[in-house]
Design a protein around this motif. Structure first.
Motif: not given
Length: 239
Positions: A44, A103-105, A125, A128-129, A132-134, A234-235
């Motif tokens: 993260a 994975d996470l920001v 954004t 992010l992979k 992955g989630s913001l 989520q991306r």
């Protein structure tokens, strides 16, 4: 012009401690940690990590975390409190990481500090992979639209109502409490939502969280105004 964080850093450190303020401990931490508790994330980035409190919580939850923070005293405190942690000086508008790194920001009550929030969300954004989630915690626009004035109180000092004004404007204001004086930004919810959507993100979680613990007086006060919003975006793509 300074946004007040350097001059307010020590007062902030003193006010946060290890448990955070009342709202973090009893309202936001439970829902934020709930979003990371199922093991979906291995690494993260905490954008605007301050003195590193939430980085340490993520680390305890098994997530390898990098914290970035532009205020020197805050990042130094984070490093001192967690010598094995990864804390770097940096700002949200120019993230010094490769595309698709995390994975996470996390942005935990930091968007309201960032003048160029659109660029910052674009950068979050970018790193992010896919899949992955913001994870965002922010003041609601209703709260920030009245924050500079605060509660209107009666002759006995009891809160009557919390005014909302200039809601559709994007504007800065100075907010003071506990020896802290910082510049924050009010924006309507639509300004944030449009930016997330333009970045191609998909909303997977939305909450205006209530307190789950704490003294009754605080809990009743927090129920009167919609203070916070927590969102997970989520991306798209395969993780």
């Amino acid at each position: 012009m300074s946004n007040g964080w350097e001059s307010s850093a020590q007062a902030w450190i003193d006010s946060m401690g290890e448990r955070g303020d009342w709202a973090r401990e009893h309202v936001l931490d439970p829902v934020m940690l709930g979003r990371v508790s199922d093991g979906r994330f291995s690494n993260a980035l905490d954008v605007g990590c301050g003195e590193g409190r939430f980085c340490r919580m993520l680390k305890s939850a098994g997530v390898n975390t990098v914290g970035i923070e532009p205020t020197p005293q805050l990042i130094e405190t984070a490093r001192r409190r967690d010598p094995t942690g990864d804390y770097r000086s940096g700002c949200a508008e120019r993230l010094a990481f490769d595309t698709a790194s995390f994975d996470l920001v996390v942005s935990y009550l930091t968007l309201l500090d960032i003048a160029d929030f659109r660029t910052a969300i674009g950068e979050m954004t970018r790193v992010l992979k896919p899949g992955g989630s913001l994870l965002i915690a922010n003041l609601t626009g209703f709260a920030s639209a009245g924050a500079a004035q605060g509660w209107v109180k009666d002759a006995d000092g009891q809160p009557i109502h919390f005014p909302v004004d200039n809601y559709l404007e994007e504007l800065s204001f100075w907010f003071e409490w506990a020896g802290i004086r910082i510049e924050n930004w009010h924006r309507p919810l639509a300004a944030y939502m449009e930016t997330f959507l333009k970045c191609g993100l998909r909303l997977t979680f939305f909450s205006e969280p209530d307190s789950v613990s704490g003294d009754q007086q605080h809990r009743e006060r927090f129920r009167r105004v919609p203070w916070f919003v927590v969102m997970e975006w989520q991306r798209p793509g395969v993780a």
